[in-house]
Design an enzyme around this catalytic site. Structure first.
Site, PDB file in Angstrom:
ATOM      1  N   LEU A   1       0.831  -1.212   0.000  1.00  0.00           N
ATOM      2  CA  LEU A   1       0.000   0.000   0.000  1.00  0.00           C
ATOM      3  C   LEU A   1       0.861   1.255   0.000  1.00  0.00           C
ATOM      4  O   LEU A   1       0.431   2.340  -0.366  1.00  0.00           O
ATOM      5  CB  LEU A   1      -0.889   0.009   1.253  1.00  0.00           C
ATOM      6  CG  LEU A   1      -1.999  -1.034   1.269  1.00  0.00           C
ATOM      7  CD1 LEU A   1      -2.649  -1.092   2.648  1.00  0.00           C
ATOM      8  CD2 LEU A   1      -3.045  -0.711   0.212  1.00  0.00           C
TER       9      LEU A   1
ATOM     10  N   GLY B   1      10.197   0.950   6.370  1.00  0.00           N
ATOM     11  CA  GLY B   1       9.506  -0.280   6.008  1.00  0.00           C
ATOM     12  C   GLY B   1       8.384  -0.041   5.019  1.00  0.00           C
ATOM     13  O   GLY B   1       8.322   1.018   4.383  1.00  0.00           O
TER      14      GLY B   1
ATOM     15  N   VAL C   1       3.999  -0.934   3.959  1.00  0.00           N
ATOM     16  CA  VAL C   1       2.667  -1.313   4.454  1.00  0.00           C
ATOM     17  C   VAL C   1       2.000  -2.182   3.392  1.00  0.00           C
ATOM     18  O   VAL C   1       2.078  -1.854   2.203  1.00  0.00           O
ATOM     19  CB  VAL C   1       1.777  -0.068   4.655  1.00  0.00           C
ATOM     20  CG1 VAL C   1       0.486  -0.469   5.339  1.00  0.00           C
ATOM     21  CG2 VAL C   1       2.462   0.964   5.504  1.00  0.00           C
TER      22      VAL C   1
ATOM     23  N   LYS D   1       1.860  -2.936   8.682  1.00  0.00           N
ATOM     24  CA  LYS D   1       3.053  -2.105   8.513  1.00  0.00           C
ATOM     25  C   LYS D   1       4.240  -2.891   9.034  1.00  0.00           C
ATOM     26  O   LYS D   1       4.209  -3.365  10.172  1.00  0.00           O
ATOM     27  CB  LYS D   1       2.897  -0.787   9.282  1.00  0.00           C
ATOM     28  CG  LYS D   1       4.022   0.198   9.018  1.00  0.00           C
ATOM     29  CD  LYS D   1       3.963   1.426   9.922  1.00  0.00           C
ATOM     30  CE  LYS D   1       3.240   2.576   9.323  1.00  0.00           C
ATOM     31  NZ  LYS D   1       3.422   3.853  10.062  1.00  0.00           N
TER      32      LYS D   1
ATOM     33  N   ASP E   1       2.434  16.192  14.323  1.00  0.00           N
ATOM     34  CA  ASP E   1       2.909  16.011  12.944  1.00  0.00           C
ATOM     35  C   ASP E   1       1.736  16.000  11.963  1.00  0.00           C
ATOM     36  O   ASP E   1       1.660  15.157  11.077  1.00  0.00           O
ATOM     37  CB  ASP E   1       3.705  14.698  12.844  1.00  0.00           C
ATOM     38  CG  ASP E   1       4.569  14.668  11.584  1.00  0.00           C
ATOM     39  OD1 ASP E   1       5.024  13.583  11.201  1.00  0.00           O
ATOM     40  OD2 ASP E   1       4.759  15.750  10.977  1.00  0.00           O
TER      41      ASP E   1
END
Ligand SMILES: CCCCNC(=O)c1cccc(NC(=O)CCCCCNc2ncnc3[nH]cnc23)c1
Length: 275
Positions: A20, A26, A28, A43, A137
């Site tokens: 995705l 890393g 997902v 994830k 964030d």
């Protein structure tokens, strides 16, 4: 009755589907839990890269914070597990993917759509702040859209419990940073959940204009932010401009509250049911 026992998860429970997205540490994947057929997102974070990147604390925070949040506009973290090399986060699947991709494709959002997104962001942030969590964030890249186009706030890797005086090395864009996080200094590091209000103002501007209000070279961006220097283009309605101006206030204490955001005429005009 007894609360549901925390389930033990392992990789064999999942049928791995298409990727995705990918991030610094890393990727997902879209996955399906075999026994229930439940579709979610997995994830995968690589431990040694997290170590080098000093992101372990962020991942621990993301897990601890996001697994305790239950809100329709906050991406659910259902569980996590790890093997020798990787950490796995089992996340809600957001059917319409990344909000920022829609924003880039459409250039900017019509006011009715932007107002609905801002109202949902205000509801999600109100829920976080009530639990003394600052997201810190807020930006389009950290917002996903559910299958019905609803906001799913994610990536709590930078969130902290308020009030906070944590100093973190910030990477990525400066565009969303509030003035109080730019001025390092002993007491100025203690900032409150008002930082999310500033970022909500930047987000509202970017939804309506298609670019961030202080976008410039890093040095100029910092200068514009610390002076609150920005102009709202003429095509933005006076009501929307009023909300942006009430969020992008240098003094954190003078920023409009989330309750006032939800009651603002621009939000009421576009979000009251049946309008
Ligand atoms: C907190 C410290 C770790 C920082 N994050 C990473 O290193 C990181 C690792 C892997 C991926 C990412 N970020 C990304 O993959 C960002 C792009 C993700 C877009 C699509 N993702 C999703 N689409 C639909 N439904 C979902 N549910 C959960 N994610 C999704 C980031």
């Amino acid at each position: 009755e007894q609360p549901a026992a925390p389930r033990q998860f392992h990789l064999g429970m999942f049928e791995i589907g298409r990727p995705l997205g990918k991030g610094k540490f890393g990727r997902v994947y879209l996955v399906r839990e075999r026994s229930s057929g439940f579709v979610c997102a997995l994830k995968v974070l690589h431990k040694n890269e997290l170590k080098h990147g000093g992101a372990e604390t962020q991942v621990r925070r993301e897990i601890e914070i996001q697994s305790n949040l239950r809100h329709p506009n906050i991406l659910r973290l259902f569980g996590h597990f790890h093997d020798s090399k990787r950490i796995f986060l089992i996340l809600e699947f957001a059917g319409k993917g990344e909000l920022y991709k829609h924003l880039r494709r459409e250039n900017k959002f019509p006011e009715w759509k932007a107002a609905q997104y801002v109202a949902q962001m205000a509801a999600a942030l109100k829920y976080c702040h009530k639990k003394h969590i600052i997201h810190r964030d807020i930006k389009p890249e950290n917002i996903l859209l559910g299958i019905h186009g609803e906001i799913k706030l994610s990536d709590f890797g930078w969130s902290v419990h308020a009030p906070s005086n944590r100093r973190e090395t910030l990477c990525g864009t400066l565009d969303y940073l509030p003035p109080e996080m730019l001025k390092p200094g002993r007491d100025k590091n203690v900032y409150s959940n008002k930082v999310d209000l500033w970022s909500l103002g930047v987000l509202t501007y970017e939804f309506l204009v298609g670019e961030a209000p202080f976008e410039d070279t890093p040095v100029m961006t910092q200068r514009k932010i610390s002076r609150g220097e920005m102009t709202v283009p003429g095509f933005v309605s006076p009501e929307a401009k009023d909300l942006i101006k009430r969020l992008l206030v240098l003094d954190p204490e003078k920023r409009i509250s989330l309750d006032q955001v939800q009651e603002h005429p621009w939000i009421i005009k576009h979000c009251v049911k049946g309008e």
